[in-house]
Enzyme design. Structure first.
Site, mmCIF file in Angstrom:
data_model
loop_
_atom_site.group_PDB
_atom_site.id
_atom_site.type_symbol
_atom_site.label_atom_id
_atom_site.label_comp_id
_atom_site.label_asym_id
_atom_site.label_seq_id
_atom_site.Cartn_x
_atom_site.Cartn_y
_atom_site.Cartn_z
ATOM 1 N N ILE A 25 0.828 -1.211 0.000
ATOM 2 C CA ILE A 25 0.000 0.000 0.000
ATOM 3 C C ILE A 25 0.872 1.276 0.000
ATOM 4 O O ILE A 25 0.384 2.362 0.262
ATOM 5 C CB ILE A 25 -1.006 0.004 1.173
ATOM 6 C CG1 ILE A 25 -0.294 -0.169 2.521
ATOM 7 C CG2 ILE A 25 -2.045 -1.097 0.958
ATOM 8 C CD1 ILE A 25 -1.234 -0.045 3.730
ATOM 9 N N GLY A 27 3.968 2.060 1.682
ATOM 10 C CA GLY A 27 4.678 2.582 2.855
ATOM 11 C C GLY A 27 6.048 3.162 2.502
ATOM 12 O O GLY A 27 6.455 4.197 3.030
ATOM 13 N N SER A 87 10.719 -4.487 0.146
ATOM 14 C CA SER A 87 10.223 -5.072 1.411
ATOM 15 C C SER A 87 9.591 -6.429 1.093
ATOM 16 O O SER A 87 8.380 -6.549 0.989
ATOM 17 C CB SER A 87 9.258 -4.148 2.142
ATOM 18 O OG SER A 87 8.348 -3.535 1.265
ATOM 19 N N CYS A 90 7.773 -11.520 4.607
ATOM 20 C CA CYS A 90 8.510 -11.801 5.843
ATOM 21 C C CYS A 90 8.199 -13.189 6.417
ATOM 22 O O CYS A 90 8.875 -13.636 7.342
ATOM 23 C CB CYS A 90 8.219 -10.721 6.875
ATOM 24 S SG CYS A 90 6.475 -10.416 7.100
ATOM 25 N N SER A 370 2.461 -3.674 6.106
ATOM 26 C CA SER A 370 3.159 -2.450 5.740
ATOM 27 C C SER A 370 4.221 -2.059 6.783
ATOM 28 O O SER A 370 4.676 -2.918 7.542
ATOM 29 C CB SER A 370 2.133 -1.336 5.514
ATOM 30 O OG SER A 370 2.752 -0.241 4.912
#
Ligand SMILES: C[S@@+](CC[C@H](N)C(=O)[O-])C[C@H]1O[C@@H](n2cnc3c(N)ncnc32)[C@H](O)[C@@H]1O
Length: 388
Positions: A25, A27, A87, A90, A370
């Site tokens: 979104i 970040g 990113s 994770c 995010s």
């Protein structure tokens, strides 16, 4: 775009050209703006159509909706980008997961894109990687450092939480900043180190002193004192903090100053944020409760609102005489933080919004994936700043 010994150059007034991988979104993009860096996101990439809907709604550009794994070195060269922001997922590294690290299929695209770097005609000058705590000991991180070192990058790594930036939000995350030689970092003494302190981002370090910077904070709780209260991040405030003896469904909305940020759907359906009594009965012991004057709350994960345990804090809107679980939770007016409030704790700007078509659960899932703009913005400023 000129090429000089593989290092992309630009005229001073031109913006840095940035690629935003795993854009979610946005970040990273918000952080770049907050950092005040003269930079332009030339493309964003994400496979998730809902995330891309939100990104497009806010930035007016739809990210490339494909698998990052399929990109080639030639594709990447075509963007002429100076900086890659990444990113990646994770799950391969989270404590709750199986911790398969590079053996997890979700880690593949990240390794694949890093492996392309030596094959590009114009490797990026800078990289920025964000992930969960646990990544720093993974074999994926070891491979990343190996690739970066062999492609002439120097790195500084950090583990930082919004709590260290005055935000009452515990979300420690791993960050790797990389610059390709001959570019260099301020505080060269921090090169190739993992740092747990934000001090290098703010302090001049003429004496090359790094006292305690490479040690985890002895007690994260001590950071809480310098944080703002949770109340500052709320869009719906209780009209009174005193116990009313009610069931907790009498949450009132003090909309002063925040009304523009509340859409009709949220105003009309405040009840959707109230924690049902049945859930309190079943999960009381696992609930993390905070009050408007609290100076911390737990990390909101993508499962917030779907599960209770370990997914984020609940807000007590009615303050009992004795705070906490010694008083009945059923009388404390427990509610979920709204998506806007989670976005506030992520330090997203006020104009960030979800399109109407995104469900409440999807909002929480996307926010949970995010990042904290309060943490990433100063890190990006540090990455882009030139060694004088
Ligand atoms: C940890 S989130 C990053 C969120 C982002 N930084 C933000 O601010 O919302 C990881 C994102 O990577 C996307 N993703 C995962 N694997 C991908 C792949 N192979 N190709 C493209 N996108 C992928 C997911 O859809 C998710 O949005």
């Amino acid at each position: 775009m000129e090429e000089k010994k593989g290092l992309l150059t630009k005229k001073e007034e031109e913006p840095w050209r940035v690629l935003e991988f795993y854009s979610g979104i946005g970040g990273m993009r918000y952080s770049l703006t907050k950092a005040g860096v003269n930079a332009k996101v030339v493309e964003a990439f994400d496979i998730n159509d809902k995330a891309n809907d939100v990104y497009e709604y806010n930035f007016g550009h739809r990210p490339y909706q494909g698998n990052i794994e399929t990109l080639t070195a030639a594709d990447l060269d075509n963007y002429g980008a100076h900086t890659w922001l990444l990113s990646p997922p994770c799950q391969p590294y989270t404590r709750q997961g199986l911790q398969k690290q590079s053996g997890d299929a979700r880690a593949l695209s990240f390794l694949k894109i890093l492996e392309l770097i030596p094959h590009t005609k114009q490797p990026p000058n800078m990289l920025f990687v964000e992930n969960v705590v646990g990544f720093e000991t993974s074999d994926t991180r070891a491979k990343m450092i190996e690739i970066l070192a062999s492609s002439e990058y120097i790195t500084q790594e950090f583990i930082l939480s919004p709590l260290q930036f005055g935000v009452p939000y515990s979300r420690p995350r791993y960050f790797c900043l990389a610059k390709r030689k001959p570019l260099s970092f301020q505080h060269e003494v921090c090169n190739n180190k993992l740092l747990w302190s934000p001090s290098p981002l703010f302090e001049h370090n003429e004496n090359n002193v790094t006292d305690g910077w490479d040690q985890p904070p002895v007690n994260w709780d001590t950071l809480i004192h310098s944080c703002e209260p949770v109340e500052r991040f709320l869009e719906f405030k209780s009209s009174s903090n005193r116990a009313t003896g009610g069931t907790g469904t009498d949450v009132s909305a003090d909309c002063s100053g925040a009304l523009e940020n509340i859409n009709e759907r949220n105003l009309n359906t405040m009840s959707q944020y109230i924690v049902p009594l049945s859930l309190i009965e079943r999960w009381e012991s696992a609930m993390d409760i905070v009050y408007p004057d609290s100076k911390r709350c737990c990390c909101f994960t993508k499962s917030y609102y779907r599960y209770v345990k370990g997914t984020g804090s609940l807000l007590a809107t009615i303050q009992p005489n004795i705070k906490g679980k010694e008083s009945s939770l059923k009388k404390q007016g427990l509610r979920y933080f709204t998506p806007r409030e989670v976005a506030n704790l992520h330090s997203f700007p006020d104009d960030f919004q979800f399109p109407e078509a995104i469900s409440l659960r999807q909002c929480y899932a996307l926010l949970g994936n995010s990042l904290s703009v309060a943490v990433v913005a100063p890190l990006l400023r540090h990455l882009f700043s030139q060694q004088s």
